[in-house]
Write an enzyme that holds these catalytic residues in place. Sequence first.
Site, mmCIF file in Angstrom:
data_model
loop_
_atom_site.group_PDB
_atom_site.id
_atom_site.type_symbol
_atom_site.label_atom_id
_atom_site.label_comp_id
_atom_site.label_asym_id
_atom_site.label_seq_id
_atom_site.Cartn_x
_atom_site.Cartn_y
_atom_site.Cartn_z
ATOM 1 N N CYS A 119 -0.102 3.818 12.078
ATOM 2 C CA CYS A 119 0.083 4.954 11.669
ATOM 3 C C CYS A 119 0.020 5.891 12.986
ATOM 4 O O CYS A 119 -0.690 5.483 13.863
ATOM 5 C CB CYS A 119 -0.822 5.515 10.462
ATOM 6 S SG CYS A 119 -0.817 7.373 9.891
ATOM 7 N N SER A 144 0.876 -1.059 0.072
ATOM 8 C CA SER A 144 -0.149 -0.094 -0.162
ATOM 9 C C SER A 144 0.760 1.061 -0.139
ATOM 10 O O SER A 144 2.037 1.285 0.545
ATOM 11 C CB SER A 144 -0.795 -0.187 1.322
ATOM 12 O OG SER A 144 -1.767 1.097 1.213
ATOM 13 N N ASN A 154 -6.839 -1.102 1.218
ATOM 14 C CA ASN A 154 -6.173 -0.766 2.462
ATOM 15 C C ASN A 154 -6.980 0.482 3.194
ATOM 16 O O ASN A 154 -7.286 1.334 2.325
ATOM 17 C CB ASN A 154 -4.861 -0.249 2.273
ATOM 18 C CG ASN A 154 -3.709 -0.132 3.464
ATOM 19 O OD1 ASN A 154 -4.442 1.103 4.015
ATOM 20 N ND2 ASN A 154 -2.934 -0.845 3.757
ATOM 21 N N LYS A 213 -2.269 -4.640 9.280
ATOM 22 C CA LYS A 213 -0.982 -4.371 8.983
ATOM 23 C C LYS A 213 -0.365 -3.508 10.219
ATOM 24 O O LYS A 213 -0.800 -2.620 10.591
ATOM 25 C CB LYS A 213 -1.011 -3.356 7.645
ATOM 26 C CG LYS A 213 0.596 -2.884 7.401
ATOM 27 C CD LYS A 213 0.630 -2.331 5.965
ATOM 28 C CE LYS A 213 1.995 -2.013 5.411
ATOM 29 N NZ LYS A 213 1.893 -1.369 4.278
ATOM 30 N N GLY A 261 -3.716 3.741 0.907
ATOM 31 C CA GLY A 261 -4.524 3.849 2.189
ATOM 32 C C GLY A 261 -5.464 4.738 1.812
ATOM 33 O O GLY A 261 -5.648 5.877 1.617
ATOM 34 N N GLY A 274 12.637 0.701 2.021
ATOM 35 C CA GLY A 274 13.649 0.247 1.130
ATOM 36 C C GLY A 274 14.625 -0.630 1.692
ATOM 37 O O GLY A 274 14.391 -1.372 2.830
ATOM 38 N N ILE A 278 3.995 10.954 3.445
ATOM 39 C CA ILE A 278 2.831 11.773 2.482
ATOM 40 C C ILE A 278 1.689 11.871 3.288
ATOM 41 O O ILE A 278 1.038 13.010 2.853
ATOM 42 C CB ILE A 278 2.524 10.291 1.409
ATOM 43 C CG1 ILE A 278 3.578 9.617 0.965
ATOM 44 C CG2 ILE A 278 1.597 10.695 0.559
ATOM 45 C CD1 ILE A 278 4.442 10.577 0.062
ATOM 46 N N THR A 303 6.217 1.039 7.707
ATOM 47 C CA THR A 303 7.763 1.579 7.697
ATOM 48 C C THR A 303 8.440 1.556 9.073
ATOM 49 O O THR A 303 7.410 1.858 10.160
ATOM 50 C CB THR A 303 7.616 3.049 6.991
ATOM 51 O OG1 THR A 303 6.801 3.601 7.658
ATOM 52 C CG2 THR A 303 7.459 2.795 5.578
#
Lengths: 315, 256
Positions: free
Chosen positions: A133, A23, A101, A167, A48, A219, A73, A195
């Site tokens: 989040c 996502s 998502n 998630k 999302g 990454g 973002i 992340t």
Amino acid sequence: MNTPDLSTTIGQVTLPNPLLTASGTFGYGHELLESFPVQRLGAVVSKGLTLRPREGNPRPRIAETRCGLLNSIGLENMGLEAYLHRVLPLLRERGVRVVLNVEGRSEEEFYALAEKVEAHQPEILALEVNVSCPNVEGGLWFGQDLGLLERLVRGMRARTRFPLWIKLTPSGVDVREEARAAEQGGADAVVVANTYPGMAVDVARRRFLLHRGMGGVSGPAIHPLTLYWVHEVVGAVGIPVIAVGGIHDFDSAVAYLLVGARAVQIGSALFVDPELPYRILARLPDYLRDQGFSSVSSLIGSLRLDRPATQRPQT
Amino acid sequence: MRLQQVRARLLHREEGGRYVHLVFAMEEASWRILPGQFVQLQVRDAEQYDPFLDRPFSVFWTEPGRLGLLVLPRGRGTRWLVSRDPGTEVSLIGPLGQPWPRFPRVGLVGGGSGIAPVVHYLRTYPDTVAWVRLGFRGDIPAFLPKRIPASSPVEFWSETDAPGARRGRVTDAPLPLDDGVQILACGPPGMLTALKEILPSTRYYASFEEVMGCGFGICMGCLTPRAGGGHFRTCREGPLFRADQVDWTRLTQDVR
């Protein structure tokens, strides 16, 4: 020897192969329909989506870090309703399998999202619930408050029949505990992981590289960190685990399957190598044959610290 | 928009002024990259992942199977790129961004890396170009005049004393606005903002440089604030925008 079976099952969902997009790293999913055979992916996970459209954060939203990047973002998206009407039909008419998502800023918003999805009965495989989040419910992270996490999953479970993939954040105290809480609440699968919170500073100008200061690190740099958590969560829960974090080539994707992930999501590598999932897919049958496996399912979980080393399977 | 990911092989490298001109051979000879469009180029060895992100470059010129880029070495990625030897292969994604519109009559302004799309436009639509003003800090690259069609109405300006250039900035002398000319510009933020102060905003189009995650609209990382609220994805809806569609206040304030 027969062509190896690439399919994988995640609860009630069967996918033709274990390669998904993560996502937020593949737009809404329709942007590259003309450029790549998106319908060949196991599934596409949407950006999302929130109840109402969100504008996201001011720029800069992206900063490069060593072997990866930071993003902030801020959940920019068109809103669930617009996505279901404008984007999902474009994907379905091409035969693209879709996971939705969703993300709420409060428990109530999560429940409203579940109810809305249930009311629409869209052609989707599952709901991926982003509980990783920051700044939800007065500054708590859902993933860091296990009681709240379990209650949230239970609340969503009561409101929708769609499979729920939760998630998780890797920044909680212990991702295994998060996964157990999600399982207790009735989750169909857990996605490990989002992340890692991070920062970057421009020393010459003495300022943060992201407008908000902090963001999420993704990454190749995070691959070993998340590989560990995927291995640990697979041993801690009975529900399927989907891996996401730092996949950048064939080996980094297959490593997740070996330690027990039932599927993998490719994320920021899509920004620089949008062909990567199709190359991995093309090479997977040869790898399975060379290693003596007849299917992806038999490969999954064949390398575990908590089990005796598997014999090379006879075929 | 159909984009492709291909291998590009460095054929030739030459330095001029602060710039490095790179010529690549592309396996896809059928590509048509229009003026104002850009490509994302890998700036690392294939199996190293640092620097991780590709870098966006406006196209300087194209011929079948060939692509010219103009690079100003600034950070780790661009320094890696300009020190490659011919024969080096990198991943290239393109064509990206919206082409600049083809107007009946245009004035073109370029500075910094923004020289590249201006020259591509001039080479592609020479009959539409009323005038061109190119600004430099330092000398005019020796390779540049060869890439500009003969007897083009091009003025060179430089902030330092440079042979063949007027001393100053591109905004130091009035820009001709007669014949309903539309102005297309690409360059550093200071130049684009200075132009906005002196040009009618419905006839001025500015092409913005942004840090990009992907370059093709899937990461939502680059944005240009939209007049009246919201924003555009710089890479997908842009990078060129008409000045009255842009919120210039937020454009400069956002960056901390």
